[in-house]
Design a protein around this motif. Structure first.
Motif, mmCIF file in Angstrom:
data_model
loop_
_atom_site.group_PDB
_atom_site.id
_atom_site.type_symbol
_atom_site.label_atom_id
_atom_site.label_comp_id
_atom_site.label_asym_id
_atom_site.label_seq_id
_atom_site.Cartn_x
_atom_site.Cartn_y
_atom_site.Cartn_z
ATOM 1 N N LYS A 83 0.841 -1.089 -0.009
ATOM 2 C CA LYS A 83 -0.115 0.137 -0.019
ATOM 3 C C LYS A 83 0.910 1.380 0.044
ATOM 4 C CE LYS A 83 -2.149 1.591 3.566
ATOM 5 N NZ LYS A 83 -3.313 1.519 4.727
ATOM 6 N N VAL A 84 0.490 2.159 -0.722
ATOM 7 C CA VAL A 84 1.292 3.681 -1.192
ATOM 8 C C VAL A 84 0.370 4.522 -0.321
ATOM 9 C CG1 VAL A 84 2.190 5.068 -2.632
ATOM 10 C CG2 VAL A 84 2.455 2.893 -2.939
ATOM 11 N N SER A 85 -0.793 4.722 -0.647
ATOM 12 C CA SER A 85 -1.734 5.662 0.026
ATOM 13 C C SER A 85 -2.906 5.118 0.250
ATOM 14 C CB SER A 85 -1.696 6.958 -0.994
ATOM 15 O OG SER A 85 -2.270 7.848 -0.503
ATOM 16 N N GLU A 86 -3.909 5.939 0.886
ATOM 17 C CA GLU A 86 -5.274 5.595 1.211
ATOM 18 C C GLU A 86 -6.028 7.029 1.636
ATOM 19 O OE1 GLU A 86 -7.464 3.163 4.820
ATOM 20 O OE2 GLU A 86 -5.865 2.265 3.727
ATOM 21 N N GLY A 87 -7.052 7.112 1.148
ATOM 22 C CA GLY A 87 -7.923 7.948 1.534
ATOM 23 C C GLY A 87 -9.409 8.124 1.132
ATOM 24 N N GLY A 88 -9.936 9.164 1.086
ATOM 25 C CA GLY A 88 -11.436 9.466 0.601
ATOM 26 C C GLY A 88 -12.176 10.031 1.364
ATOM 27 N N LYS A 89 -13.505 10.235 1.338
ATOM 28 C CA LYS A 89 -14.479 10.727 1.943
ATOM 29 C C LYS A 89 -16.018 10.316 2.036
ATOM 30 C CE LYS A 89 -15.718 15.751 2.913
ATOM 31 N NZ LYS A 89 -15.171 17.228 2.430
ATOM 32 N N GLY A 90 -16.487 10.287 2.845
ATOM 33 C CA GLY A 90 -17.826 9.915 3.357
ATOM 34 C C GLY A 90 -17.892 8.222 2.735
ATOM 35 N N THR A 91 -18.826 8.040 1.723
ATOM 36 C CA THR A 91 -18.859 6.503 1.560
ATOM 37 C C THR A 91 -17.991 6.131 0.352
ATOM 38 O OG1 THR A 91 -20.551 7.316 -0.176
ATOM 39 C CG2 THR A 91 -21.326 6.737 2.052
ATOM 40 N N LEU A 92 -17.050 7.009 -0.109
ATOM 41 C CA LEU A 92 -16.081 6.633 -0.950
ATOM 42 C C LEU A 92 -14.663 6.582 -0.707
ATOM 43 C CD1 LEU A 92 -17.011 8.415 -4.441
ATOM 44 C CD2 LEU A 92 -17.367 5.952 -3.745
ATOM 45 N N ILE A 93 -14.119 5.619 -0.706
ATOM 46 C CA ILE A 93 -12.595 5.490 -0.447
ATOM 47 C C ILE A 93 -11.684 5.083 -1.398
ATOM 48 C CG2 ILE A 93 -12.869 5.591 1.975
ATOM 49 C CD1 ILE A 93 -12.601 2.666 2.234
ATOM 50 N N TYR A 94 -10.477 5.067 -1.437
ATOM 51 C CA TYR A 94 -9.294 4.640 -2.285
ATOM 52 C C TYR A 94 -8.213 4.256 -1.943
ATOM 53 C CZ TYR A 94 -6.835 8.770 -2.065
ATOM 54 O OH TYR A 94 -5.894 9.713 -1.561
ATOM 55 N N ILE A 95 -7.528 3.065 -2.396
ATOM 56 C CA ILE A 95 -6.272 2.525 -2.148
ATOM 57 C C ILE A 95 -5.623 2.603 -3.108
ATOM 58 C CG2 ILE A 95 -5.033 0.694 -1.310
ATOM 59 C CD1 ILE A 95 -7.677 -0.376 -0.097
ATOM 60 N N LEU A 96 -4.106 3.051 -2.945
ATOM 61 C CA LEU A 96 -3.169 2.933 -4.181
ATOM 62 C C LEU A 96 -2.129 2.280 -3.791
ATOM 63 C CD1 LEU A 96 -3.060 7.044 -4.852
ATOM 64 C CD2 LEU A 96 -4.358 5.254 -6.090
ATOM 65 N N GLY A 97 -1.647 1.357 -4.654
ATOM 66 C CA GLY A 97 -0.375 0.857 -4.138
ATOM 67 C C GLY A 97 0.497 -0.058 -5.383
#
Length: 127
Positions: A83-97
């Motif tokens: 995993k490189v990064s993670e974020g989001g807001k409310g009902t949506l989130i993302y993962i980068l890696g």
């Protein structure tokens, strides 16, 4: 009264954040195993999927996406994930890696959406 409303909003926000972190942790663990069957348990009913140089397929059924991921993992001999990064807001989130194989690595972006209290993968892009 205003204090109570702010306290309740703060607590609910914390619960949603904790739920999102818990679900992303499970998805990250599944990606780290290099086991596509484990990953497919977190797919939504319909997924947007982009694998390497192939065109992105929108609204692919969960079963079709599962088969495509299994094929990709077998062809590329995917071994794990970082995993490189993670974020989001409310009902949506993302993962980068990075997906790792024995010889190279691929960038991966996974977007999840909350549905019925859990987060499910709605988009996966591997490049």
């Amino acid at each position: 009264m205003k204090h109570w409303i702010m306290t309740i909003c703060f607590l609910l926000g914390g619960l949603i954040t904790a739920q999102a972190q818990s679900d992303t942790d499970m998805v990250v663990r599944a990606l780290k195993t290099g086991n596509p069957e484990m990953i497919t348990t977190y797919l939504d009913d319909f997924v947007d999927l982009k694998l390497l140089d192939k065109d992105e397929v929108k609204n692919m059924s969960k079963n079709q996406a599962a088969m495509a991921l299994k094929s990709f993992y077998a062809e590329q001999s995917v071994k794990g994930f970082e995993k490189v990064s993670e974020g989001g807001k409310g009902t949506l989130i993302y993962i980068l890696g990075k997906l790792t194989t024995s010889g190279k690595s691929f960038n991966i972006t996974v977007q999840l959406k909350q549905k019925a209290g859990n987060f499910y993968i709605i988009t996966m892009r591997i490049s």
